[in-house]
Design an enzyme around this catalytic site. Sequence first.
Site, PDB file in Angstrom:
ATOM      1  N   HIS A 165       0.854  -1.179   0.130  1.00 32.99           N
ATOM      2  CA  HIS A 165      -0.009  -0.116   0.138  1.00 32.99           C
ATOM      3  C   HIS A 165       0.826   1.234   0.095  1.00 32.99           C
ATOM      4  O   HIS A 165       0.406   2.327  -0.619  1.00 32.99           O
ATOM      5  CB  HIS A 165      -1.008  -0.102   1.073  1.00 32.99           C
ATOM      6  N   GLU A 190      -8.666   6.771  -5.034  1.00 37.86           N
ATOM      7  CA  GLU A 190      -8.198   5.717  -3.925  1.00 37.86           C
ATOM      8  C   GLU A 190      -8.982   4.624  -3.724  1.00 37.86           C
ATOM      9  O   GLU A 190     -10.218   5.007  -3.242  1.00 37.86           O
ATOM     10  CB  GLU A 190      -7.627   6.748  -2.614  1.00 37.86           C
ATOM     11  N   HIS A 241     -10.662   1.644  -0.979  1.00 38.35           N
ATOM     12  CA  HIS A 241     -10.738   1.085   0.344  1.00 38.35           C
ATOM     13  C   HIS A 241     -11.659  -0.214   0.239  1.00 38.35           C
ATOM     14  O   HIS A 241     -12.616  -0.351   0.810  1.00 38.35           O
ATOM     15  CB  HIS A 241     -11.562   2.137   1.167  1.00 38.35           C
ATOM     16  N   ASP A 246      -6.599  14.210   1.168  1.00 33.80           N
ATOM     17  CA  ASP A 246      -5.578  14.048   0.102  1.00 33.80           C
ATOM     18  C   ASP A 246      -5.677  15.352  -0.685  1.00 33.80           C
ATOM     19  O   ASP A 246      -4.558  15.880  -1.120  1.00 33.80           O
ATOM     20  CB  ASP A 246      -5.566  12.894  -0.849  1.00 33.80           C
ATOM     21  N   GLU A 287      -4.495   4.102  12.489  1.00 25.11           N
ATOM     22  CA  GLU A 287      -5.062   4.711  11.245  1.00 25.11           C
ATOM     23  C   GLU A 287      -6.337   5.408  11.664  1.00 25.11           C
ATOM     24  O   GLU A 287      -7.302   5.614  10.945  1.00 25.11           O
ATOM     25  CB  GLU A 287      -5.184   3.856  10.232  1.00 25.11           C
ATOM     26  N   SER A 296      -4.266  -1.206  -5.536  1.00 30.15           N
ATOM     27  CA  SER A 296      -4.774  -2.016  -4.761  1.00 30.15           C
ATOM     28  C   SER A 296      -4.712  -3.352  -5.435  1.00 30.15           C
ATOM     29  O   SER A 296      -5.364  -3.956  -6.145  1.00 30.15           O
ATOM     30  CB  SER A 296      -6.273  -1.893  -4.491  1.00 30.15           C
TER      31      SER A 296
END
Lengths: 217, 744
Positions: B56, B100, B102, B124, B319, B539
């Site tokens: 990642h 991105e 998830h 971001d 996180e 990913s």
Amino acid sequence: MTRKRAAVVSFPGSNCDEDCVRALRTAMDADRVWHTARSLDAYDAIVLPGGFSYGDYLRAGAIARFSPVIEAVHAAAERGVPIIGICNGFQILLECGLLPGTMRKNVSRKFVCAPTTLVVARTDTVFTKAYDRLERIRIPIAHGEGNYYCDEETLRRIQHQIVFRYEDNPNGSVDNIAGIVNAAGNVLGMMPHPERAVDRWLGSTDGVRLMVALAAV
Amino acid sequence: MVERIATEPTPEDIDTHKLYARMGMTDAEYALVVQQLGRKPTYTEIGVYSVMWSEHCSYKHSKTLLRLFPTTGSRVLMGPGEGAGIVDIGGGRAVVFKIESHNHPSAIEPFQGAATGVGGIIRDIFSMGARPIALLNALRFGNPNDARVRYTFEHVVAGIAGYGNACGIPTVGGEVAFDEAYTGNPLVNAMCVGLIEHKHIQRGIARGVGNPVYYVGPPTGRDGIQGATFASEQLSEQSASMRPAVQVGDPFMEKLVMEACLDVIARGLVLGIQDMGAAGLTCSSAEMASKAGNGMELWLDRVPMREPHMTPYELMLSESQERMLFVTTPDRDEAVRDVFAHYGLDCVHVGVVTDTGYLTLKMDGHIVGHMPVRGLVDDCPIVEPPAEVPAYITREPTVYPPVTDYACVLHALLAHPTIASKEWVYAQYDYMVRTSTIVPPGSDAAVVRIPDTHTALAMCTDGNGRYVYLDPCIGGRIAVAEAARNVVCSGGQPLALTDNLNFGSPQKPDRYWQLQQAVIGMAQACTVLNTPVIGGNVSLYNEHEGKAILPTPVVGMVGLVHDLEHVTTIGWKNEQDVVFLLGDTYVEWGGSAFQAVVYETLEGTPPMLDLEVEKRLQDHVLACIQAGWIASAHDVSEGGLAVALAECAIAGNIGAKLTMPACALRPDEWLFSETQSRIVVSTTPVHAQVLMRHMQEAGVPIVCLGTVGGNDLVVGAGEECLIAEPVDALRTTWKGAIPCMMQR
């Protein structure tokens, strides 16, 4: 004639404040006022905008009613200053007791964002005098807790205070209520967003007349 | 002397019992860490290394491939490497965007997984100094007959809505597809687009030795520890036990942090700022120091903690969401604090920029970690795994016997949840807030006005895993080409893209080959279409119980609409308008929705894509839109021409009377084949001739299909009637499919 000036109150988590300022400025001056303000005496009109004040945690509008500015909103309401609560702003007005009733979750249990058609039920308020009675106007909604509720007795009592009804009820509100005023007629709460209907590129300009009416008070 | 925490395993234990393996590190990587440090790492240190060297954060399996992408161009102000890429749009303004994934968190906790995916991508964007103006997403789910799939779908959508709506950023577009292959491993890719003035562009850089490092946002908890590592492993039945690795989002906090950060940036009070995303404090501190060529010392006991007795390992790897790290100068301390206090936020002085080139971690005055920044950020061993063509790959196109009930097939396609109306989804998103959404969800691309101008941005996400599975190189090309085509159909000039590469384990040669070939195909398309890649996300390990997803590169494309008058939508507009099909049609069933719906299979070869043909089509359609000759435009994609025509009719709420031109194709081939580089346009009768002549001279195949009008979509071939369906009936099928599916 001096140009009228509106306050758009920003609570932490408000997110339609800038949209409201931009829409109002087509008709009048408008400032964003942070929720810690103690006085709104300098303003001819007050808008409580949409959004998620305090994240809508606990219940929509439940925490914002304790913001310092709310005292000034009450004082302005007493003085007869026109006040509009839009979406989350409507929920805050209900929580402050400036308008009767309460909001439940939409019957779908889901947030709903969509263009809707409203029927103008009253044109004798300061907010709606530029519309025709029973005129159908296009104003969008965007909310998860817009299912207006009051008991039957209250509903009978406030019949004359209903300003906007949904043509096609999107959330389960009693009597298709989309917007109401207080008994004195200077405090309006509405779930639909007139500030999102002020430009042909946005699909409707039916919100403009509300802004113009407010500037002419 | 680096001290260890008494409750943690000793460096000797870590070595002897290979505790690093549990953090996803190989023996070789561990050996390299020992070599870098000149000693065995402590538990805190090996934890920090393990997340920094996870797929990642390090891109170790994809870095070599990503170098194939063109990343520069006359408009590119910042390419990959920062929080997000930046592209110039003139007038001193620029657009900032990134996508991105998830996926893994959303697989085990759909609502929070999706919500925090949105939160991360928003950070971001604003950490670059940009005001987020739009969100998009790309979602993939398994077979909706499975109750768990429907649950995941419902809660992922609710999670995206709950977060984006509360932040006041409109979710204006995206795509949702369903396929058996995603059943145990859904894809949740979130994209954010922001606007910035050139002078406000920020970088995540720890400048100026001696400058203070600040932490802002909610306290750090024990959530999301080892999240980056979790994202770099395959899912299994045991993954549910990883639920503590999924963070919990607080969009109200995000909104406050966003407004406060944009405020301090606009006041010129920060030197560098970065969000604490994957690998939290570890990644943000190491990367900021690395970019400046500096070191950083962090005082972990000062980090706000949600729970008592948190260890350095936990603080570095947490996180917890909505946190930012920034560097300022000592004399601005008070001004910075005042701004954050206005929003009810605290910022905490947690460290200092040093010249050591080391990331030094202190707890109550003791050094608990001391690692070279360069080693953490840049020296992760790059892996170039073997690639091998999978056994299923074929060069044989598929042929099917004729289907003659065209209307029946059309209804079946319109009812397929991948093609059906996504109103059930996007009605839950506030797509209007910020009052700039000119074209809402449901057209080829969303169009968002640039405030105070007569220009706009067109944006979309695209990626068809079925094509990529059958031929990853061609599928990769198609993903880029289709995204650009969608932007063009909406009246925009494609500027650049962000990509999200969702693939299986790169350690399996056939899956790595898919990744490699898809990147090659995408890079080819980017070069020809002049749309550089300005950032993105990889990913890998999207597998469930060893079974991989369809290889799915998602492209997020942004284009510039030079004048609002160019904004074009898919719906037919007026009676008597003339309908044209641009582009040739071939028999191409591989990967098609027809194949999925009628034959319930995935086989053959995907549609071919000639990039020169595609480029010519796009350039000339955009030119004709800008000339004012085009009333509607819609690209032909899933479901082929028949579905495209039905969508034009439904969106415009008007029918058409059309004829299949004389050609060598069977009607079912002409109606349902998914040949690329085709667009359906309509025009007023006045402009029909000039449009036709322009396309003929440009060498773009054009054929007149008929005229708009009436309440029915009628398609004939010679004397034969192929389809004659009321638009209302088509709409009922198309609109009802997903609500009906969710009522089960």
